[in-house]
Design a protein around this motif. Structure first.
Motif, PDB file in Angstrom:
ATOM      1  N   ASN A  32       0.946  -1.083  -0.064  1.00 56.62           N
ATOM      2  CA  ASN A  32      -0.055  -0.105   0.086  1.00 56.62           C
ATOM      3  C   ASN A  32       0.768   1.231  -0.201  1.00 56.62           C
ATOM      4  N   LEU A  33       1.788   1.320   0.697  1.00 52.96           N
ATOM      5  CA  LEU A  33       2.802   2.425   0.621  1.00 52.96           C
ATOM      6  C   LEU A  33       3.349   2.541  -0.746  1.00 52.96           C
ATOM      7  N   VAL A  34       3.783   1.623  -1.361  1.00 51.71           N
ATOM      8  CA  VAL A  34       4.481   1.820  -2.870  1.00 51.71           C
ATOM      9  C   VAL A  34       3.249   2.471  -3.567  1.00 51.71           C
ATOM     10  N   ALA A  35       1.935   1.815  -3.437  1.00 53.41           N
ATOM     11  CA  ALA A  35       1.039   2.159  -4.249  1.00 53.41           C
ATOM     12  C   ALA A  35       0.652   3.722  -4.070  1.00 53.41           C
ATOM     13  N   LEU A  36       0.908   4.054  -2.661  1.00 58.97           N
ATOM     14  CA  LEU A  36       0.429   5.507  -2.424  1.00 58.97           C
ATOM     15  C   LEU A  36       1.316   6.547  -2.891  1.00 58.97           C
ATOM     16  N   LYS A  37       2.707   5.854  -2.755  1.00 57.23           N
ATOM     17  CA  LYS A  37       3.759   6.934  -3.031  1.00 57.23           C
ATOM     18  C   LYS A  37       4.112   6.988  -4.720  1.00 57.23           C
ATOM     19  N   GLY A  38       3.766   5.960  -5.294  1.00 58.32           N
ATOM     20  CA  GLY A  38       3.739   5.975  -6.895  1.00 58.32           C
ATOM     21  C   GLY A  38       5.057   5.477  -7.244  1.00 58.32           C
ATOM     22  N   PRO A  39       5.328   5.478  -8.511  1.00 59.94           N
ATOM     23  CA  PRO A  39       6.488   4.824  -9.251  1.00 59.94           C
ATOM     24  C   PRO A  39       7.777   5.380  -8.665  1.00 59.94           C
ATOM     25  N   LYS A  40       7.779   6.680  -8.224  1.00 58.43           N
ATOM     26  CA  LYS A  40       9.105   7.255  -8.174  1.00 58.43           C
ATOM     27  C   LYS A  40      10.094   6.602  -6.908  1.00 58.43           C
ATOM     28  N   ASP A  41       9.033   5.912  -5.872  1.00 57.41           N
ATOM     29  CA  ASP A  41       9.781   5.263  -4.922  1.00 57.41           C
ATOM     30  C   ASP A  41       9.752   3.737  -4.775  1.00 57.41           C
ATOM     31  N   ILE A  42       9.416   3.209  -6.002  1.00 59.82           N
ATOM     32  CA  ILE A  42       9.172   1.607  -6.262  1.00 59.82           C
ATOM     33  C   ILE A  42      10.536   0.884  -5.938  1.00 59.82           C
ATOM     34  N   THR A  43      11.395   1.374  -5.920  1.00 61.97           N
ATOM     35  CA  THR A  43      12.636   0.709  -5.731  1.00 61.97           C
ATOM     36  C   THR A  43      12.847   0.199  -4.238  1.00 61.97           C
ATOM     37  N   ASP A  44      12.439   1.359  -3.478  1.00 60.83           N
ATOM     38  CA  ASP A  44      12.651   1.146  -2.084  1.00 60.83           C
ATOM     39  C   ASP A  44      11.580   0.163  -1.517  1.00 60.83           C
ATOM     40  N   GLY A  45      10.348   0.151  -2.033  1.00 63.41           N
ATOM     41  CA  GLY A  45       9.392  -0.805  -1.731  1.00 63.41           C
ATOM     42  C   GLY A  45       9.680  -2.216  -2.192  1.00 63.41           C
ATOM     43  N   LEU A  46      10.202  -2.420  -3.351  1.00 65.19           N
ATOM     44  CA  LEU A  46      10.648  -3.706  -3.818  1.00 65.19           C
ATOM     45  C   LEU A  46      11.733  -4.172  -2.971  1.00 65.19           C
ATOM     46  N   LYS A  47      12.593  -3.457  -2.408  1.00 66.07           N
ATOM     47  CA  LYS A  47      13.726  -3.726  -1.564  1.00 66.07           C
ATOM     48  C   LYS A  47      13.011  -4.472  -0.453  1.00 66.07           C
ATOM     49  N   LYS A  48      12.234  -3.421   0.320  1.00 65.38           N
ATOM     50  CA  LYS A  48      11.362  -4.189   1.551  1.00 65.38           C
ATOM     51  C   LYS A  48      10.596  -5.483   1.504  1.00 65.38           C
ATOM     52  N   LEU A  49      10.116  -5.620   0.313  1.00 66.32           N
ATOM     53  CA  LEU A  49       9.303  -6.825   0.012  1.00 66.32           C
ATOM     54  C   LEU A  49      10.350  -7.951  -0.165  1.00 66.32           C
ATOM     55  N   ASP A  50      11.594  -7.816  -0.695  1.00 71.90           N
ATOM     56  CA  ASP A  50      12.388  -8.646  -1.073  1.00 71.90           C
ATOM     57  C   ASP A  50      12.876  -9.328   0.205  1.00 71.90           C
ATOM     58  N   ARG A  51      13.128  -8.117   1.350  1.00 70.64           N
ATOM     59  CA  ARG A  51      13.842  -8.587   2.605  1.00 70.64           C
ATOM     60  C   ARG A  51      12.551  -9.345   3.370  1.00 70.64           C
ATOM     61  N   LEU A  52      11.452  -9.170   3.170  1.00 66.86           N
ATOM     62  CA  LEU A  52      10.453  -9.851   3.779  1.00 66.86           C
ATOM     63  C   LEU A  52      10.289 -11.247   3.228  1.00 66.86           C
ATOM     64  N   ILE A  53      10.408 -11.454   1.784  1.00 63.42           N
ATOM     65  CA  ILE A  53      10.448 -12.873   1.281  1.00 63.42           C
ATOM     66  C   ILE A  53      11.489 -13.482   1.705  1.00 63.42           C
ATOM     67  N   GLN A  54      12.786 -13.110   1.734  1.00 62.07           N
ATOM     68  CA  GLN A  54      13.936 -13.612   2.228  1.00 62.07           C
ATOM     69  C   GLN A  54      13.813 -13.979   3.881  1.00 62.07           C
ATOM     70  N   LYS A  55      13.170 -13.304   4.316  1.00 63.50           N
ATOM     71  CA  LYS A  55      13.037 -13.520   5.951  1.00 63.50           C
ATOM     72  C   LYS A  55      12.327 -14.719   6.060  1.00 63.50           C
ATOM     73  N   LYS A  56      11.352 -14.658   5.332  1.00 63.46           N
ATOM     74  CA  LYS A  56      10.101 -15.825   5.312  1.00 63.46           C
ATOM     75  C   LYS A  56      10.833 -17.177   4.842  1.00 63.46           C
ATOM     76  N   GLN A  57      11.781 -17.124   3.907  1.00 64.24           N
ATOM     77  CA  GLN A  57      12.332 -18.377   3.368  1.00 64.24           C
ATOM     78  C   GLN A  57      13.500 -19.112   4.297  1.00 64.24           C
ATOM     79  N   TRP A  58      14.021 -17.955   5.558  1.00 62.41           N
ATOM     80  CA  TRP A  58      14.863 -18.509   6.439  1.00 62.41           C
ATOM     81  C   TRP A  58      14.172 -19.329   7.367  1.00 62.41           C
ATOM     82  N   ARG A  59      12.947 -19.071   7.655  1.00 63.90           N
ATOM     83  CA  ARG A  59      12.207 -19.854   8.647  1.00 63.90           C
ATOM     84  C   ARG A  59      11.844 -21.123   8.404  1.00 63.90           C
TER      85      ARG A  59
END
Length: 85
Positions: free
Chosen positions: A58-85
């Motif tokens: 929702n934050l990525v959608a709200l901020k728009g395409p200019k900040d999408i890289t930061d949002g993708l990095k956060k999602l990637d960290r979340l996915i990696q965290k989930k894989q280590w469990r």
């Protein structure tokens, strides 16, 4: 029913509600409040992955395409965290 939950457990239980409240702020046009709420939830790094994922999305959608890289990095960290469990 009385439960003796620790503060951090209560915070985890309330995370989905916090995301929903931020979304309501977003729908009402209170952009800055929604951004602040999503950001606060993400920074707390709670172990509630679904709430974190929704907040990031929702934050990525709200901020728009200019900040999408930061949002993708956060999602990637979340996915990696989930894989280590």
């Amino acid at each position: 029913m009385e439960e003796n939950l620790a503060d951090d457990e209560i915070e985890i239980e309330l995370a989905p509600i916090a995301v929903q409240l931020a979304y309501v702020q977003q729908l009402l046009g209170n952009r800055q409040e929604a951004i602040a709420s999503y950001t606060d939830l993400i920074k707390r790094n709670l172990p509630d992955e679904p709430s974190n994922a929704v907040a990031i999305n929702n934050l990525v959608a709200l901020k728009g395409p200019k900040d999408i890289t930061d949002g993708l990095k956060k999602l990637d960290r979340l996915i990696q965290k989930k894989q280590w469990r």
